[in-house]
Scaffold this motif. Structure first.
Motif, PDB file in Angstrom:
ATOM      1  N   GLU A  63       6.475  21.777 -31.991  1.00  0.00           N
ATOM      2  CA  GLU A  63       5.642  22.453 -30.862  1.00  0.00           C
ATOM      3  C   GLU A  63       4.127  21.527 -31.836  1.00  0.00           C
ATOM      4  O   GLU A  63       3.951  21.407 -32.322  1.00  0.00           O
ATOM      5  N   ASP A  72       0.761  28.310 -22.382  1.00  0.00           N
ATOM      6  CA  ASP A  72       1.038  26.400 -21.712  1.00  0.00           C
ATOM      7  C   ASP A  72       2.009  25.774 -22.712  1.00  0.00           C
ATOM      8  O   ASP A  72       1.406  24.633 -23.843  1.00  0.00           O
ATOM      9  N   SER A  74       4.123  23.740 -25.029  1.00  0.00           N
ATOM     10  CA  SER A  74       4.709  21.900 -24.693  1.00  0.00           C
ATOM     11  C   SER A  74       6.142  21.604 -25.074  1.00  0.00           C
ATOM     12  O   SER A  74       6.955  22.796 -25.482  1.00  0.00           O
ATOM     13  N   ASN A  75       6.453  20.566 -24.657  1.00  0.00           N
ATOM     14  CA  ASN A  75       8.424  20.379 -24.627  1.00  0.00           C
ATOM     15  C   ASN A  75       7.913  20.184 -26.687  1.00  0.00           C
ATOM     16  O   ASN A  75       7.460  19.539 -26.537  1.00  0.00           O
ATOM     17  N   ARG A  80       2.439  15.209 -23.724  1.00  0.00           N
ATOM     18  CA  ARG A  80       2.525  16.035 -23.361  1.00  0.00           C
ATOM     19  C   ARG A  80       3.193  15.265 -22.107  1.00  0.00           C
ATOM     20  O   ARG A  80       3.602  16.489 -20.751  1.00  0.00           O
TER      21      ARG A  80
END
Lengths: 94, 305, 246
Positions: A63, A72, A74-75, A80
């Protein structure tokens, strides 16, 4: 027939004993070309450099350190934004 | 809410990395700026590439080829940084071809003599360095790191150009005239590279706020002129600006007004080489299509093995 | 003098090939390949320069630049394949593949030459040429075994350029003299060259051209119509301003 080539992240060990360092990315159709292109682009023919190339889609990222601060999450992909996801043929506006 | 936190981060001089949250405006501005910077490096290969086959000595040929190769590499670093923002290189090239993305207008001028290789290296790379040194401190991480790498390689380019101009200035009558003529044609386009006055630059505000841009157009232009005038004087060349004068109280050179009509004409597509530069790029790309397709087809075959 | 001519044959082929390859600058099929070809051209210019410096040392009157910029076509001794047009990318890769294979084998042999300078220059250049060979070979395979279109295009390039490959293995009186002195090649490179090339063409699903007609003359200064134009361009500035230093 597709022209899109793969994106590879490049890591260089410039001198024996040092760790590999991320230097950027490049496009290549296969791993052999990726290594050759990395040599031309990032080592400028300095012999003795060890090069690693990895397809960007295969890198897993932790992360962002901002993760807790921003609303929000992130993956785990390297970047992103969704460039590196395959969209179905014919899809538009995505 | 996120905007506020983001701005605080910027104000603290922290770097923004690809995985971080960022306002859509910041992302779009960066994509535009970085991609146009990348396109400039690539298009810039053309006026200089024009003289590789005719370089007048083996050493000059090799140095010029290495320089143009560097420029390709810089373009690649920048496309690479831009892609971290979620756009593919193919999209960026398409934008260039459709005229939706621009590149530095200086490359819309033709390279007509060998002395132009000197002028371009000295003035155009010189101007680029002033800009790029400033950009090393830009807020977006990949762009900043790209700039640091580029700056390291760029100083050899400017020295190469200045060396050519110096040699020509000390050469035969024809060589001296060639050098002066190149300076006459490239001076004004070079200082135009810094863009319009800040008051006339609509995107400057956000760029400074987000620390994408660290110095104003006018500041950078003044810095370039102050550096370059003594260099011209040293080798006996005259800068084609009758209003150029050292101003003791300002501590800077005063200079004449740029021909803004020419500036906007060229920016908007009406310069000596705009069509040629773009067509050259489009043609190279189209000629390479079968190669790229073959490479991908082969890669798929390899994967299946 | 035989030794100078022998050296110039090597230098000129590298110089003219480099000149052709550098025409690709800003025109490559990808940015990465643009950089790769410029890199190879730079290597070739460097090798040419090394051999020209040796020629200059022996001649004592002409500098390397004099050799490069002031000789006429008839005094250039490059192999004819060097001056052939680039054509499309496939043609360029075939040229590069043929020549790199030859050069690699040549330098391998010459690194044990009795002439110290030739031996040193050859040793220095082998690493570079090994890479040129690797690069061009992988493209021959990629294009040969890519799409039907790429296979057709490269096959055509092969068929067109095949007649220039005989020159690699010609042996004239100068070669024999150098052989006798232990300076030049002691044996023919033809079989080794064919082994590498045919093996690669098979992997690339390409046919080995069957024609046996071979061009000749480059080593004696008899060229194709292309060299004149290449030299006109390359030598234009020093010839226009003969008193100037660059």
């Amino acid at each position: 027939m597709s022209e899109k080539s793969k994106v590879w992240e490049v890591f260089i060990q410039s001198k024996n004993g040092l760790a590999h360092k991320h230097v950027g990315n490049l496009h290549a159709p296969d791993k052999e070309m990726a290594l050759q292109n990395a040599r031309d682009l990032y080592t400028r023919r300095n012999e003795g450099s060890c090069i690693w190339v990895v397809q960007s889609i295969h890198i897993i990222s932790s992360e962002s350190e901002d993760g807790e601060v921003f609303f929000d999450p992130s993956n785990d992909k390297l970047y992103r934004h969704p460039t590196f996801y395959k969209m179905p043929e014919g899809s538009k506006n995505i | 809410m996120n905007d506020k936190i983001f701005q605080e981060k910027i104000d603290k001089e922290k770097k923004v990395e690809p995985k971080d949250w960022m306002p859509e405006g910041y992302r779009k501005h960066l994509i535009r700026q970085i991609s146009q910077h990348a396109h400039s490096e690539i298009i810039g290969m053309q006026p200089e590439g024009n003289w590789i086959s005719r370089a007048p000595s083996l050493r000059a040929k090799m140095i010029l080829l290495a320089k143009v190769q560097d420029e390709a590499g810089h373009g690649l670093y920048l496309y690479s940084a831009c892609e971290t923002l979620g756009v593919s290189r193919d999209d960026l090239i398409q934008q260039l071809h459709e005229g939706k993305a621009k590149y530095s207008s200086i490359f819309n001028y033709p390279s007509l003599t060998w002395a132009d290789m000197g002028a371009i290296g000295w003035l155009v790379d010189g101007a680029a360095i002033v800009n790029q040194v400033s950009l090393q401190r830009t807020s977006y991480g990949p762009y900043s790191r790209g700039m640091i790498k580029i700056c390291k390689e760029e100083s050899f380019h400017q020295r190469q150009g200045y060396e050519i101009m110096a040699e020509l200035s000390q050469g035969t009558k024809e060589q001296r005239e060639m050098a002066q003529d190149a300076l006459n044609r490239f001076w004004w386009p070079s200082i135009m590279m810094f863009g319009p006055h800040d008051a006339d630059s609509p995107r400057s505000g956000n760029a400074m706020k987000w620390k994408i841009k660290r110095k104003t157009n006018d500041e950078l232009r003044q810095s370039f002129i102050d550096k370059t005038v003594p260099q011209a004087e040293l080798i006996g060349l005259t800068i084609p600006d009758p209003e150029l004068k050292w101003n003791e109280s300002r501590g800077h050179y005063d200079f004449g007004e740029i021909n803004w009509e020419e500036f906007w004409d060229v920016v908007n597509g009406n310069g000596p080489c705009n069509t040629q530069r773009l067509n050259h790029h489009i043609e190279a790309h189209e000629n390479g299509k079968w190669v790229r397709e073959a490479a991908n087809a082969h890669a798929i075959k390899l994967e299946k093995k | 003098m035989s030794l100078i001519k022998y050296i110039l044959r090597i230098a000129d082929s590298s110089l003219i090939e480099g000149q052709r390859l550098s025409e690709w600058c800003s025109k490559g099929p990808t940015l990465e390949e643009d950089i790769a070809m410029s890199n190879i051209a730079l290597d070739l210019f460097g090798q040419a320069n090394g051999f020209l410096e040796y020629a200059s040392k022996i001649d004592k009157k002409k500098s390397p630049d004099d050799f490069a910029f002031k000789r006429d076509e008839g005094d250039f001794y490059n192999l004819k394949i060097s001056e052939q047009p680039n054509g499309h990318f496939g043609t360029t890769m075939v040229k590069l593949f043929f020549s790199s294979t030859y050069r690699y084998l040549l330098y391998e042999e010459l690194s044990s030459s009795n002439d110290e300078t030739i031996s040193a220059l050859s040793l220095k250049s082998i690493k570079e040429v090994k890479y040129h060979l690797k690069h061009s070979k992988s493209w021959i395979i990629r294009l040969g075994d890519g799409t039907k279109e790429s296979n057709n295009k490269v096959q055509q390039s092969l068929n067109t350029l095949w007649e220039f490959t005989g020159e690699y293995f010609e042996e004239d009186s100068i070669d024999l003299e150098m052989k006798k002195n232990g300076i030049g090649l002691t044996k023919s490179l033809e079989n080794k060259w064919k082994d590498i090339v045919i093996d690669t063409l098979n992997k690339a699903k390409l046919e080995v051209p069957k024609s046996t007609y071979m061009q000749t003359g480059g080593k004696q200064g008899l060229h194709t119509e292309y060299l004149g134009k290449i030299l006109t361009e390359m030598q234009s500035i020093p010839r226009k301003y003969p008193d100037a230093k660059w």
